[in-house]
Design an enzyme around this catalytic site. Structure first.
Site, mmCIF file in Angstrom:
data_model
loop_
_atom_site.group_PDB
_atom_site.id
_atom_site.type_symbol
_atom_site.label_atom_id
_atom_site.label_comp_id
_atom_site.label_asym_id
_atom_site.label_seq_id
_atom_site.Cartn_x
_atom_site.Cartn_y
_atom_site.Cartn_z
ATOM 1 N N ALA A 18 40.222 37.053 43.744
ATOM 2 C CA ALA A 18 41.336 37.078 42.787
ATOM 3 C C ALA A 18 42.582 36.435 43.382
ATOM 4 O O ALA A 18 43.232 35.611 42.726
ATOM 5 C CB ALA A 18 41.624 38.517 42.365
ATOM 6 N N GLU A 37 47.426 38.222 53.988
ATOM 7 C CA GLU A 37 46.162 38.965 54.080
ATOM 8 C C GLU A 37 46.267 39.923 55.272
ATOM 9 O O GLU A 37 46.598 39.490 56.374
ATOM 10 C CB GLU A 37 44.999 37.974 54.284
ATOM 11 C CG GLU A 37 43.695 38.595 54.755
ATOM 12 C CD GLU A 37 43.139 39.641 53.808
ATOM 13 O OE1 GLU A 37 43.000 39.341 52.606
ATOM 14 O OE2 GLU A 37 42.875 40.773 54.279
ATOM 15 N N ASN A 45 36.215 42.075 49.886
ATOM 16 C CA ASN A 45 34.862 42.464 49.475
ATOM 17 C C ASN A 45 34.059 41.297 48.932
ATOM 18 O O ASN A 45 32.827 41.315 48.950
ATOM 19 C CB ASN A 45 34.915 43.570 48.414
ATOM 20 C CG ASN A 45 34.943 44.962 49.014
ATOM 21 O OD1 ASN A 45 34.463 45.185 50.138
ATOM 22 N ND2 ASN A 45 35.486 45.908 48.282
ATOM 23 N N GLY A 51 27.390 37.856 45.193
ATOM 24 C CA GLY A 51 27.657 36.587 44.521
ATOM 25 C C GLY A 51 27.140 36.511 43.091
ATOM 26 O O GLY A 51 26.846 35.431 42.588
ATOM 27 N N ARG A 298 25.384 51.981 36.120
ATOM 28 C CA ARG A 298 25.405 52.566 37.458
ATOM 29 C C ARG A 298 25.763 54.044 37.463
ATOM 30 O O ARG A 298 25.205 54.832 38.212
ATOM 31 C CB ARG A 298 26.424 51.809 38.322
ATOM 32 C CG ARG A 298 25.959 50.420 38.666
ATOM 33 C CD ARG A 298 27.104 49.603 39.235
ATOM 34 N NE ARG A 298 26.611 48.356 39.825
ATOM 35 C CZ ARG A 298 27.397 47.419 40.330
ATOM 36 N NH1 ARG A 298 28.714 47.579 40.323
ATOM 37 N NH2 ARG A 298 26.880 46.334 40.851
ATOM 38 N N GLU A 432 40.209 44.086 41.812
ATOM 39 C CA GLU A 432 39.893 45.516 41.873
ATOM 40 C C GLU A 432 41.132 46.403 41.958
ATOM 41 O O GLU A 432 41.058 47.598 41.683
ATOM 42 C CB GLU A 432 38.951 45.778 43.060
ATOM 43 C CG GLU A 432 38.262 47.136 42.991
ATOM 44 C CD GLU A 432 37.243 47.335 44.106
ATOM 45 O OE1 GLU A 432 36.859 46.347 44.771
ATOM 46 O OE2 GLU A 432 36.814 48.490 44.316
#
Lengths: 468, 468
Positions: A18, A37, A45, A51, A298, A432
């Site tokens: 992102a 970073e 992640n 992928g 899930r 996320e």
């Protein structure tokens, strides 16, 4: 306002999918961009992901003649999310997914395998996989692109605060350079002015035991995680501290395909994800019976395993195992997966009642030939195949924390929302760290695509954010 | 720090059960106390509640010889909460509940009916009811006590911000006197220094459509609420803005006993809560069949109704209706409840297949005589009675927002937690503004008791909070 140490147009926090998508978009408008970073390694992640990217109407579906639509994808996501999803965000992901895949191919040169997966909860085979079967393909391509654009990613820089003015608009960040995760130190901090905007792309908090326990005390230190170790809450917390809306924080997803006998997300988990669930069955070793629709989302599968209070056994036959033969071989070698010529031997090896297991498989195979839907809601008239070709392979599965569905609220322009639902000026988010897109349960292969879609939007919008 | 307009030892925000309990405890240590209430009327949701308080080992259980324990109560709460509850907080409520009931009798003179209810999800009849069947009894007793202690409740004072120092400790509040809910104005604000601490007891956000939609978009303006109109998020938001941990905000409880044909929580809802669910059955009018264990927790029952996508019909016989005859009469008069000599007539009136409804009741009655547990998990060997004595009464039920399980995190000393799980200095909280106690679903009659238990703790702890 502080005396700024540095200045740029756009500050991007986080170098996963992102963040890098946002950086590319922002830079391409001509704006200056700095990417911070906190880890020594870029990619978050994404780097260790499989992928997979779900995209209705993607180029491979078209080539293969698979019918699908954004509407169908949207419905799948909303159903798994138990309707908690913010509908307008789901719509954005569904409608822009195929185009963003084309962008990765054309602008970044990303290549995809000639396969489409249909993961649990998806009503079509719509998930592409990058050529190396890892998200790192896209990270590498993005980094290359950013190098060409003259954008440097500054690693080991921890965001310590978002700096706001007296009307609550974000004006820059405070960060600690030279940071070595996870050490907290009093090392000197710097301030970086963002003339236009800050993009938050700091990921989830799956490895932040303290933070996730606040939301769900049962997810304590004894529960593993598939995430990289930097998946912690500092970025999210920085946004909450300036009044960003916390959305769905207590919805923390565990992966039902996590292997009980390996750390993190390893080859065993991948084998379960790509072979066991699509083609096999999941059995409670105490009873020798199936416990769930192996194609459910899930949350439903994880909850079924957790209810048994023991690791459950995923079983496929030789044909099923060929779905992911690249994982099978190493797993057989290290013992995560075991092969058996007869079901009775498999049952013995896992302490299962052999007669019951044999009956379970016979019944399952028989029902498949009859069609219809089984007692768990699995559509047996679709493509599950009987388990009949030995050897039979087995793996022990127990859920691990995989994805944190909650985060800061955003709108469809990727603007971060405050506690009254209005945008925080000059603050954007993607990936996320955001909440509201997936609701109660994220479907497989919907994380990377969302990172790309909202990462690009965040970068584009940040670049035209009014000067402050 | 600002130039403070006023000063006191303890500031309590909110005048419901929790706030007033905190004010009494703090004042009794000798501290000076100011209570700020944004509405013109004191008492918050407590004032319109049914006055039910669950307490294992309470005086009436002892008198009636009903076996119960804090451990059993704790297990019930954790089960309904789906394990999301913070266990240490549940333990505090369970262990202190009976003693706090004694306190209301001895210190406040509160009187209770000679009845104990067993609500859905509780494994014992352990819920007391105040004499007037409303929480207002306790509010009145608390206000009387506070008058004796010389504490004034200042109504129409809206909390606009918690004021912190540079280490994040709460030093006081900013508020707007002369406030008229829900008007936002630029009227002058005042600052009030809290020499020792601030207690946040501002309740839930069930009537705050904007805020609750952020957490669950399906709970939009078309969904009713049983709450008083002041149940909005200003207090919670003020705490989140200074870095309090948001816990379980997306768990918003709807009441399955809410009557589809009345506004808010009226007599119909009460009749359903006290007669229909304990003694009757819940039927989908489209099928004439039961849909759920009528004794399950609120979440399970609400979700069952919502799945049918239509108002369902609660049915009791004459004997069941006598459980709450005080509600029956007015409901019959205004048509919320209808009576029928025959089930077939009842079926006709609600467009149900009459044959199916008769079969449903026959089957249910027959199974009760056999004992065991039915397909929904209802223990038929316990005390459900057959539906046999006409007239049969019916009411249409559709869930409304009733309780917001989420809020700020606290520890067992009622200290508000920050985003790393550590206490925010000088800030305490109690009641519905807190998150973590009830998790996914609050059991009936567990709100008021929690307000009392944690309200008292907050007041006691606030009074000994170190001078800042």
């Amino acid at each position: 306002m502080p005396n700024w140490d540095e200045q740029t147009d756009i500050v991007v926090i986080g170098s996963g999918l992102a963040g890098l998508a946002a950086a590319i978009e922002a830079r391409e408008t001509g704006a200056s961009v700095v990417v911070l970073e906190k880890m020594a390694l870029t990619g978050g992640n994404t780097r260790i992901s499989d992928g997979g990217l779900a995209a209705p109407g993607n180029f491979l579906q078209k080539r293969m003649g698979i019918a699908d639509s954004p509407e169908l994808f949207r419905e799948d996501m909303m159903k798994a999310g138990m309707g908690l999803n913010h509908p307008e965000l789901v719509t954005v992901v569904a409608e822009k997914a195929a185009a963003v895949i084309d962008w990765t191919r054309e602008a970044l040169g990303v290549q995809y395998l000639q396969r489409l997966d249909r993961f649990g909860g998806h009503s079509a085979a719509r998930s592409l996989t990058t050529r190396s079967h890892s998200g790192v393909d896209i990270i590498k391509a993005q980094e290359k692109k950013l190098r060409g654009l003259g954008v440097k990613i500054r690693t080991r820089c921890l965001l310590t605060a978002l700096i706001t003015d007296n009307r609550g608009a974000v004006r820059g960040v405070e960060f600690q350079p030279g940071y070595r995760f996870p050490k907290k130190t009093d090392a000197p901090k710097k301030t970086l002015r963002a003339v236009r905007a800050v993009v938050l792309a700091t990921g989830g908090f799956g490895r932040d035991v303290e933070f996730r326990r606040l939301q769900n005390p049962s997810l304590n230190e004894s529960i593993g995680s598939t995430n990289h170790r930097g998946a912690t809450s500092e970025g999210l917390a920085a946004a909450l501290r300036i009044g960003a809306a916390p959305i769905h924080l207590s919805w923390i997803q565990t992966g039902p395909w996590a292997c009980a006998d390996e750390a993190g997300y390893g080859k065993g988990s991948r084998f379960a994800s790509y072979s066991v669930y699509p083609t096999g069955i999941l059995v409670d070793p105490a009873t020798g019976r199936r416990i769930v629709n192996e194609w459910a989302d899930r949350r439903i599968r994880s909850e079924a395993i957790i209810r048994t209070e023991r690791a459950c056994v995923g079983i496929v036959d030789a044909e099923g195992a060929r779905q992911d033969s690249r994982s099978l071989e190493p797993c057989l070698k290290n013992g995560k997966v075991k092969g058996f010529e007869k079901l009775a031997e498999l049952a013995d090896a896992y302490g299962m009642p052999a007669g019951e297991l044999i009956r379970t498989v016979e019944e399952y195979n028989r029902r498949i030939t009859q069609g219809g839907t089984d007692e768990f809601g699995k559509p047996l008239h679709q493509d599950p195949r009987p388990l009949s070709e030995p050897p039979f392979y087995a793996i022990r599965l127990w859920p691990k924390v995989h994805y944190t569905s909650g985060g800061v609220g955003i709108n469809s322009r990727a603007q971060v929302l405050n506690l009254t639902g209005r945008p925080v000026p000059n603050l954007f988010a993607a990936g996320e760290v955001c909440g509201g897109i997936h609701g109660a349960s994220r479907l497989g292969s919907c994380a990377l695509i969302e990172c790309l879609v909202f990462g690009r939007i965040a970068g584009q919008e940040a670049a035209v954010s009014p000067h402050t």
